[in-house]
Write a protein that holds these residues in place. Sequence first.
Motif, PDB file in Angstrom:
ATOM      1  N   ARG A 168       0.837  -1.198   0.000  1.00 39.37           N
ATOM      2  CA  ARG A 168       0.000   0.000   0.000  1.00 39.37           C
ATOM      3  C   ARG A 168       0.877   1.255   0.000  1.00 39.37           C
ATOM      4  O   ARG A 168       0.553   2.245  -0.655  1.00 39.37           O
ATOM      5  N   GLU A 169       1.972   1.202   0.744  1.00 39.72           N
ATOM      6  CA  GLU A 169       2.918   2.328   0.762  1.00 39.72           C
ATOM      7  C   GLU A 169       3.492   2.558  -0.633  1.00 39.72           C
ATOM      8  O   GLU A 169       3.697   3.695  -1.051  1.00 39.72           O
ATOM      9  N   PHE A 170       3.774   1.468  -1.333  1.00 44.12           N
ATOM     10  CA  PHE A 170       4.341   1.566  -2.676  1.00 44.12           C
ATOM     11  C   PHE A 170       3.327   2.211  -3.629  1.00 44.12           C
ATOM     12  O   PHE A 170       3.695   3.042  -4.469  1.00 44.12           O
ATOM     13  N   VAL A 171       2.045   1.856  -3.475  1.00 39.21           N
ATOM     14  CA  VAL A 171       0.981   2.470  -4.285  1.00 39.21           C
ATOM     15  C   VAL A 171       0.962   3.982  -4.035  1.00 39.21           C
ATOM     16  O   VAL A 171       0.918   4.780  -4.978  1.00 39.21           O
ATOM     17  N   ALA A 172       1.023   4.378  -2.764  1.00 36.37           N
ATOM     18  CA  ALA A 172       1.013   5.803  -2.414  1.00 36.37           C
ATOM     19  C   ALA A 172       2.222   6.503  -3.031  1.00 36.37           C
ATOM     20  O   ALA A 172       2.114   7.620  -3.546  1.00 36.37           O
ATOM     21  N   TYR A 173       3.364   5.837  -2.985  1.00 40.77           N
ATOM     22  CA  TYR A 173       4.586   6.387  -3.579  1.00 40.77           C
ATOM     23  C   TYR A 173       4.401   6.609  -5.082  1.00 40.77           C
ATOM     24  O   TYR A 173       4.727   7.680  -5.604  1.00 40.77           O
ATOM     25  N   LEU A 174       3.873   5.605  -5.779  1.00 40.40           N
ATOM     26  CA  LEU A 174       3.691   5.711  -7.231  1.00 40.40           C
ATOM     27  C   LEU A 174       2.766   6.863  -7.606  1.00 40.40           C
ATOM     28  O   LEU A 174       2.892   7.453  -8.674  1.00 40.40           O
ATOM     29  N   ARG A 175       1.852   7.189  -6.703  1.00 42.01           N
ATOM     30  CA  ARG A 175       0.878   8.258  -6.979  1.00 42.01           C
ATOM     31  C   ARG A 175       1.362   9.628  -6.510  1.00 42.01           C
ATOM     32  O   ARG A 175       0.679  10.623  -6.740  1.00 42.01           O
ATOM     33  N   SER A 176       2.518   9.666  -5.862  1.00 40.56           N
ATOM     34  CA  SER A 176       2.974  10.927  -5.256  1.00 40.56           C
ATOM     35  C   SER A 176       3.829  11.783  -6.180  1.00 40.56           C
ATOM     36  O   SER A 176       4.208  12.893  -5.831  1.00 40.56           O
TER      37      SER A 176
ATOM     38  N   LEU B 126      11.925  -4.016 -12.014  1.00 40.26           N
ATOM     39  CA  LEU B 126      10.778  -3.133 -11.759  1.00 40.26           C
ATOM     40  C   LEU B 126      11.044  -1.692 -12.158  1.00 40.26           C
ATOM     41  O   LEU B 126      10.168  -1.020 -12.676  1.00 40.26           O
ATOM     42  N   GLY B 127      12.265  -1.231 -11.908  1.00 34.27           N
ATOM     43  CA  GLY B 127      12.612   0.144 -12.245  1.00 34.27           C
ATOM     44  C   GLY B 127      12.514   0.443 -13.732  1.00 34.27           C
ATOM     45  O   GLY B 127      12.294   1.584 -14.132  1.00 34.27           O
ATOM     46  N   HIS B 128      12.674  -0.586 -14.552  1.00 37.40           N
ATOM     47  CA  HIS B 128      12.533  -0.410 -16.004  1.00 37.40           C
ATOM     48  C   HIS B 128      11.090  -0.669 -16.449  1.00 37.40           C
ATOM     49  O   HIS B 128      10.582  -0.024 -17.350  1.00 37.40           O
ATOM     50  N   PHE B 129      10.471  -1.637 -15.805  1.00 36.26           N
ATOM     51  CA  PHE B 129       9.155  -2.104 -16.214  1.00 36.26           C
ATOM     52  C   PHE B 129       8.029  -1.130 -15.862  1.00 36.26           C
ATOM     53  O   PHE B 129       7.155  -0.857 -16.677  1.00 36.26           O
ATOM     54  N   ILE B 130       8.052  -0.600 -14.635  1.00 36.22           N
ATOM     55  CA  ILE B 130       6.956   0.267 -14.182  1.00 36.22           C
ATOM     56  C   ILE B 130       6.808   1.535 -15.024  1.00 36.22           C
ATOM     57  O   ILE B 130       5.690   1.889 -15.391  1.00 36.22           O
ATOM     58  N   PRO B 131       7.917   2.227 -15.393  1.00 36.80           N
ATOM     59  CA  PRO B 131       7.731   3.398 -16.261  1.00 36.80           C
ATOM     60  C   PRO B 131       7.088   3.043 -17.613  1.00 36.80           C
ATOM     61  O   PRO B 131       6.363   3.859 -18.177  1.00 36.80           O
ATOM     62  N   ILE B 132       7.321   1.835 -18.099  1.00 33.26           N
ATOM     63  CA  ILE B 132       6.725   1.401 -19.369  1.00 33.26           C
ATOM     64  C   ILE B 132       5.230   1.125 -19.173  1.00 33.26           C
ATOM     65  O   ILE B 132       4.392   1.569 -19.954  1.00 33.26           O
ATOM     66  N   LEU B 133       4.911   0.399 -18.106  1.00 32.24           N
ATOM     67  CA  LEU B 133       3.511   0.081 -17.804  1.00 32.24           C
ATOM     68  C   LEU B 133       2.750   1.358 -17.421  1.00 32.24           C
ATOM     69  O   LEU B 133       1.575   1.504 -17.737  1.00 32.24           O
ATOM     70  N   GLY B 134       3.459   2.263 -16.741  1.00 38.78           N
ATOM     71  CA  GLY B 134       2.843   3.497 -16.256  1.00 38.78           C
ATOM     72  C   GLY B 134       2.608   3.401 -14.764  1.00 38.78           C
ATOM     73  O   GLY B 134       2.142   2.371 -14.277  1.00 38.78           O
ATOM     74  N   GLN B 135       2.954   4.450 -14.030  1.00 38.46           N
ATOM     75  CA  GLN B 135       2.842   4.412 -12.571  1.00 38.46           C
ATOM     76  C   GLN B 135       1.396   4.261 -12.106  1.00 38.46           C
ATOM     77  O   GLN B 135       1.105   3.502 -11.188  1.00 38.46           O
ATOM     78  N   GLU B 136       0.477   4.987 -12.732  1.00 38.74           N
ATOM     79  CA  GLU B 136      -0.931   4.909 -12.312  1.00 38.74           C
ATOM     80  C   GLU B 136      -1.514   3.532 -12.606  1.00 38.74           C
ATOM     81  O   GLU B 136      -2.188   2.940 -11.765  1.00 38.74           O
ATOM     82  N   LYS B 137      -1.209   3.005 -13.780  1.00 39.78           N
ATOM     83  CA  LYS B 137      -1.700   1.671 -14.151  1.00 39.78           C
ATOM     84  C   LYS B 137      -1.125   0.622 -13.192  1.00 39.78           C
ATOM     85  O   LYS B 137      -1.820  -0.301 -12.770  1.00 39.78           O
ATOM     86  N   THR B 138       0.149   0.773 -12.826  1.00 33.63           N
ATOM     87  CA  THR B 138       0.781  -0.143 -11.872  1.00 33.63           C
ATOM     88  C   THR B 138       0.092  -0.041 -10.515  1.00 33.63           C
ATOM     89  O   THR B 138      -0.216  -1.058  -9.886  1.00 33.63           O
ATOM     90  N   ALA B 139      -0.165   1.191 -10.064  1.00 26.97           N
ATOM     91  CA  ALA B 139      -0.825   1.415  -8.771  1.00 26.97           C
ATOM     92  C   ALA B 139      -2.208   0.753  -8.756  1.00 26.97           C
ATOM     93  O   ALA B 139      -2.573   0.072  -7.789  1.00 26.97           O
ATOM     94  N   GLU B 140      -2.951   0.924  -9.846  1.00 31.45           N
ATOM     95  CA  GLU B 140      -4.284   0.314  -9.939  1.00 31.45           C
ATOM     96  C   GLU B 140      -4.205  -1.201  -9.911  1.00 31.45           C
ATOM     97  O   GLU B 140      -5.022  -1.866  -9.275  1.00 31.45           O
ATOM     98  N   LYS B 141      -3.218  -1.744 -10.613  1.00 35.00           N
ATOM     99  CA  LYS B 141      -3.045  -3.199 -10.675  1.00 35.00           C
ATOM    100  C   LYS B 141      -2.737  -3.751  -9.281  1.00 35.00           C
ATOM    101  O   LYS B 141      -3.294  -4.767  -8.864  1.00 35.00           O
ATOM    102  N   ILE B 142      -1.848  -3.067  -8.544  1.00 32.36           N
ATOM    103  CA  ILE B 142      -1.503  -3.505  -7.190  1.00 32.36           C
ATOM    104  C   ILE B 142      -2.750  -3.450  -6.298  1.00 32.36           C
ATOM    105  O   ILE B 142      -3.043  -4.401  -5.571  1.00 32.36           O
ATOM    106  N   GLU B 143      -3.482  -2.339  -6.353  1.00 28.06           N
ATOM    107  CA  GLU B 143      -4.684  -2.206  -5.521  1.00 28.06           C
ATOM    108  C   GLU B 143      -5.698  -3.297  -5.826  1.00 28.06           C
ATOM    109  O   GLU B 143      -6.282  -3.882  -4.917  1.00 28.06           O
ATOM    110  N   HIS B 144      -5.912  -3.565  -7.092  1.00 26.19           N
ATOM    111  CA  HIS B 144      -6.858  -4.600  -7.505  1.00 26.19           C
ATOM    112  C   HIS B 144      -6.410  -5.965  -6.959  1.00 26.19           C
ATOM    113  O   HIS B 144      -7.220  -6.739  -6.443  1.00 26.19           O
TER     114      HIS B 144
END
Length: 92
Positions: free
Chosen positions: A13-21, A64-82
């Motif tokens: 959850r902290e990581f999700v908050a980070y991605l959205r910050s 992850l550092g390469h993958f998340i920028p490609i997937l997109g931070q918001e999309k990654t955050a949503e995927k984690i939350e789901h």
Amino acid sequence: SLALSEVEFAAAREFVAYLRSGQYAGDEIQTRVFDLARENELPQARMFRVLYGLILGQKQGPRLGHFIPILGQEKTAEKIEHSLESAGKVDE
């Protein structure tokens, strides 16, 4: 499905908050995962496994550092939350 401890759940959850910050470079994202592991007293490998499980549904994946920028931070955050909604919690 992935079974997470309370600590792992909170760290994700902290990581999700980070991605959205803000918008972060790949290296910053990678470093944040290491920091989260340390702050939550989780083994680094476990922290990455938890995130791979939540994001990709597998135990490992691309850096992850390469993958998340490609997937997109918001999309990654949503995927984690789901995934967190359907993840089981285990007692420690």
